[in-house]
Design a protein around this motif. Structure first.
Motif, PDB file in Angstrom:
ATOM      1  N   PHE A 283      42.870  25.738  52.770  1.00  0.00           N
ATOM      2  CA  PHE A 283      43.973  26.369  53.500  1.00  0.00           C
ATOM      3  C   PHE A 283      43.686  27.835  53.801  1.00  0.00           C
ATOM      4  O   PHE A 283      44.132  28.358  54.823  1.00  0.00           O
ATOM      5  CB  PHE A 283      45.279  26.209  52.721  1.00  0.00           C
ATOM      6  N   SER A 284      42.922  28.488  52.946  1.00  0.00           N
ATOM      7  CA  SER A 284      42.521  29.863  53.223  1.00  0.00           C
ATOM      8  C   SER A 284      41.596  29.909  54.436  1.00  0.00           C
ATOM      9  O   SER A 284      41.750  30.753  55.330  1.00  0.00           O
ATOM     10  CB  SER A 284      41.813  30.455  52.003  1.00  0.00           C
ATOM     11  N   GLN A 285      40.649  28.982  54.483  1.00  0.00           N
ATOM     12  CA  GLN A 285      39.729  28.911  55.623  1.00  0.00           C
ATOM     13  C   GLN A 285      40.462  28.491  56.895  1.00  0.00           C
ATOM     14  O   GLN A 285      40.159  28.981  57.989  1.00  0.00           O
ATOM     15  CB  GLN A 285      38.600  27.927  55.304  1.00  0.00           C
ATOM     16  N   LEU A 286      41.433  27.609  56.735  1.00  0.00           N
ATOM     17  CA  LEU A 286      42.229  27.169  57.885  1.00  0.00           C
ATOM     18  C   LEU A 286      43.008  28.341  58.473  1.00  0.00           C
ATOM     19  O   LEU A 286      43.085  28.507  59.696  1.00  0.00           O
ATOM     20  CB  LEU A 286      43.184  26.063  57.455  1.00  0.00           C
ATOM     21  N   GLN A 287      43.570  29.158  57.608  1.00  0.00           N
ATOM     22  CA  GLN A 287      44.330  30.323  58.070  1.00  0.00           C
ATOM     23  C   GLN A 287      43.441  31.271  58.867  1.00  0.00           C
ATOM     24  O   GLN A 287      43.847  31.794  59.911  1.00  0.00           O
ATOM     25  CB  GLN A 287      44.936  31.055  56.875  1.00  0.00           C
ATOM     26  N   ASN A 288      42.217  31.471  58.405  1.00  0.00           N
ATOM     27  CA  ASN A 288      41.279  32.327  59.139  1.00  0.00           C
ATOM     28  C   ASN A 288      40.930  31.719  60.494  1.00  0.00           C
ATOM     29  O   ASN A 288      40.801  32.428  61.497  1.00  0.00           O
ATOM     30  CB  ASN A 288      40.007  32.538  58.316  1.00  0.00           C
ATOM     31  N   ALA A 289      40.776  30.399  60.517  1.00  0.00           N
ATOM     32  CA  ALA A 289      40.429  29.728  61.772  1.00  0.00           C
ATOM     33  C   ALA A 289      41.549  29.871  62.798  1.00  0.00           C
ATOM     34  O   ALA A 289      41.294  30.062  63.991  1.00  0.00           O
ATOM     35  CB  ALA A 289      40.135  28.253  61.512  1.00  0.00           C
ATOM     36  N   ILE A 290      42.789  29.786  62.334  1.00  0.00           N
ATOM     37  CA  ILE A 290      43.929  29.894  63.246  1.00  0.00           C
ATOM     38  C   ILE A 290      43.964  31.263  63.922  1.00  0.00           C
ATOM     39  O   ILE A 290      44.441  31.400  65.055  1.00  0.00           O
ATOM     40  CB  ILE A 290      45.243  29.620  62.487  1.00  0.00           C
ATOM     41  N   LYS A 291      43.412  32.269  63.253  1.00  0.00           N
ATOM     42  CA  LYS A 291      43.368  33.611  63.838  1.00  0.00           C
ATOM     43  C   LYS A 291      42.417  33.675  65.028  1.00  0.00           C
ATOM     44  O   LYS A 291      42.435  34.633  65.796  1.00  0.00           O
ATOM     45  CB  LYS A 291      42.953  34.632  62.778  1.00  0.00           C
ATOM     46  N   GLY A 292      41.572  32.650  65.147  1.00  0.00           N
ATOM     47  CA  GLY A 292      40.742  32.520  66.344  1.00  0.00           C
ATOM     48  C   GLY A 292      39.531  33.406  66.408  1.00  0.00           C
ATOM     49  O   GLY A 292      39.020  33.687  67.489  1.00  0.00           O
ATOM     50  N   LYS A 293      39.030  33.846  65.268  1.00  0.00           N
ATOM     51  CA  LYS A 293      37.880  34.743  65.292  1.00  0.00           C
ATOM     52  C   LYS A 293      36.584  33.949  65.334  1.00  0.00           C
ATOM     53  O   LYS A 293      36.329  33.107  64.490  1.00  0.00           O
ATOM     54  CB  LYS A 293      37.892  35.651  64.059  1.00  0.00           C
ATOM     55  N   SER A 294      35.768  34.240  66.347  1.00  0.00           N
ATOM     56  CA  SER A 294      34.451  33.627  66.472  1.00  0.00           C
ATOM     57  C   SER A 294      33.398  34.717  66.371  1.00  0.00           C
ATOM     58  O   SER A 294      33.655  35.878  66.677  1.00  0.00           O
ATOM     59  CB  SER A 294      34.304  32.908  67.818  1.00  0.00           C
ATOM     60  N   GLY A 295      32.221  34.334  65.963  1.00  0.00           N
ATOM     61  CA  GLY A 295      31.151  35.311  65.810  1.00  0.00           C
ATOM     62  C   GLY A 295      30.793  35.986  67.122  1.00  0.00           C
ATOM     63  O   GLY A 295      30.894  35.397  68.195  1.00  0.00           O
ATOM     64  N   LYS A 296      30.363  37.245  67.031  1.00  0.00           N
ATOM     65  CA  LYS A 296      29.988  37.987  68.235  1.00  0.00           C
ATOM     66  C   LYS A 296      28.851  37.295  68.975  1.00  0.00           C
ATOM     67  O   LYS A 296      28.832  37.236  70.197  1.00  0.00           O
ATOM     68  CB  LYS A 296      29.580  39.412  67.860  1.00  0.00           C
ATOM     69  N   GLN A 297      27.877  36.771  68.214  1.00  0.00           N
ATOM     70  CA  GLN A 297      26.752  36.115  68.862  1.00  0.00           C
ATOM     71  C   GLN A 297      27.207  34.876  69.623  1.00  0.00           C
ATOM     72  O   GLN A 297      26.753  34.611  70.733  1.00  0.00           O
ATOM     73  CB  GLN A 297      25.690  35.724  67.835  1.00  0.00           C
ATOM     74  N   ALA A 298      28.147  34.131  69.027  1.00  0.00           N
ATOM     75  CA  ALA A 298      28.635  32.924  69.693  1.00  0.00           C
ATOM     76  C   ALA A 298      29.256  33.266  71.032  1.00  0.00           C
ATOM     77  O   ALA A 298      29.041  32.589  72.036  1.00  0.00           O
ATOM     78  CB  ALA A 298      29.647  32.216  68.802  1.00  0.00           C
ATOM     79  N   ARG A 299      30.045  34.341  71.086  1.00  0.00           N
ATOM     80  CA  ARG A 299      30.688  34.720  72.341  1.00  0.00           C
ATOM     81  C   ARG A 299      29.684  35.298  73.331  1.00  0.00           C
ATOM     82  O   ARG A 299      29.781  35.075  74.525  1.00  0.00           O
ATOM     83  CB  ARG A 299      31.816  35.719  72.070  1.00  0.00           C
ATOM     84  N   TYR A 300      28.701  36.024  72.823  1.00  0.00           N
ATOM     85  CA  TYR A 300      27.702  36.614  73.708  1.00  0.00           C
ATOM     86  C   TYR A 300      26.905  35.530  74.427  1.00  0.00           C
ATOM     87  O   TYR A 300      26.556  35.671  75.594  1.00  0.00           O
ATOM     88  CB  TYR A 300      26.762  37.505  72.889  1.00  0.00           C
ATOM     89  N   LEU A 301      26.627  34.437  73.725  1.00  0.00           N
ATOM     90  CA  LEU A 301      25.770  33.392  74.279  1.00  0.00           C
ATOM     91  C   LEU A 301      26.541  32.263  74.943  1.00  0.00           C
ATOM     92  O   LEU A 301      25.949  31.265  75.334  1.00  0.00           O
ATOM     93  CB  LEU A 301      24.886  32.808  73.167  1.00  0.00           C
ATOM     94  N   LYS A 302      27.858  32.405  75.089  1.00  0.00           N
ATOM     95  CA  LYS A 302      28.635  31.253  75.534  1.00  0.00           C
ATOM     96  C   LYS A 302      28.258  30.798  76.941  1.00  0.00           C
ATOM     97  O   LYS A 302      28.205  29.602  77.215  1.00  0.00           O
ATOM     98  CB  LYS A 302      30.135  31.530  75.434  1.00  0.00           C
ATOM     99  N   LYS A 303      27.977  31.729  77.842  1.00  0.00           N
ATOM    100  CA  LYS A 303      27.602  31.334  79.197  1.00  0.00           C
ATOM    101  C   LYS A 303      26.251  30.625  79.190  1.00  0.00           C
ATOM    102  O   LYS A 303      26.044  29.643  79.908  1.00  0.00           O
ATOM    103  CB  LYS A 303      27.558  32.567  80.097  1.00  0.00           C
TER     104      LYS A 303
END
Length: 260
Positions: A185-205
């Motif tokens: 549930f602690s990990q679930l709460q963090n996931a709900i906040k919607g934070k993704s790694g910077k590298q993941a967002r940089y490489l999304k395209k």
């Protein structure tokens, strides 16, 4: 299969055109949010009963697209496009389709506007997942469901919190509740906040670009061709290390997809 028939004839030039639609995808949600804030009286119908899409993520991507086609009223159009000598060329005529210009309730007029909004948001979510993590959101939930992969579930929820309303997420949360799994549930709460790694967002395209190549059987092209196309389309920033980095990313993507 409709999806396969429709896209199996795409080539590199078609991939170039599809990538050009990416900015529209990224703008869709914020622009709609602005419209709703500016004209709440005209968009109130969007929020009537039926505005939900988490369950669509439990479907396969093909089933998901089939639901979209039905709600959008595009079944006949897609069947015609798939059967034509140039499916991609036919798809480019979508702007001329009556239901594209003015939606009329989908197949047999059986849907409401909130159903259309929901399926559109779900498609944006699953494509965003592909760009962030290299998997459709539907695939992340399948990994969570079939492989007991909590990280895949958390990634799905990071992309779209509505994934928490899917049957897959509900089952896992129920199990964690029975087991009093505080860490989950602690990990679930963090996931709900919607934070993704910077590298993941940089490489999304770049990840979307690679997935398109994979699905069209173009990933076997020589590295120098893929590198040149990636740089041409702006899916990776050109710098002194671009050649080395792209070679490594291409290698990892190929390995990842062959070991799934």
């Amino acid at each position: 299969m409709l999806e396969k028939d429709l896209f199996e004839k795409l080539n590199v030039d078609h991939v170039r055109q599809l990538m050009a639609y990416l900015p529209l995808l990224e703008q869709a949600r914020p622009e709609l949010a602005k419209l709703m804030a500016a004209k709440p009286e005209k968009t109130a119908k969007f929020f009537e009963s039926g505005l939900a899409w988490g369950g669509l993520y439990d479907l396969t991507i093909v089933e998901h697209l089939t639901v979209f086609s039905d709600i959008a009223g595009l079944n006949d159009f897609l069947v015609h496009a798939a059967a034509s000598p140039d499916p991609h060329g036919e798809m480019m005529k979508l702007d001329d389709h009556p239901d594209f210009q003015e939606w009329n309730g989908g197949t047999d007029g059986q849907y409401e506007i909130q159903h259309l909004l929901g399926v559109l948001y779900s498609l944006i979510g699953t494509l965003d997942s592909l760009m962030l993590y290299g998997f459709y959101l539907n695939e992340l939930l399948a990994k969570a469901r079939d492989n007991s992969d909590d990280e895949a579930l958390f990634n799905a929820i990071r992309v779209d919190p509505l994934a928490i309303t899917s049957d897959t997420a509900a089952h896992r949360i129920a199990r964690a509740s029975v087991q009093a799994d505080a860490l989950f549930f602690s990990q679930l709460q963090n996931a709900i906040k919607g934070k993704s790694g910077k590298q993941a967002r940089y490489l999304k395209k770049f990840k979307l670009f690679m997935q398109l190549l994979l699905e069209q059987g173009l990933l076997g092209r020589p590295n120098f061709e893929l590198r040149a196309l990636a740089l041409e389309l702006g899916t990776y920033a050109e710098d002194a290390n671009a050649e080395k980095n792209l070679n490594e990313l291409i290698r990892k993507f190929r390995k990842k997809k062959t070991t799934q």
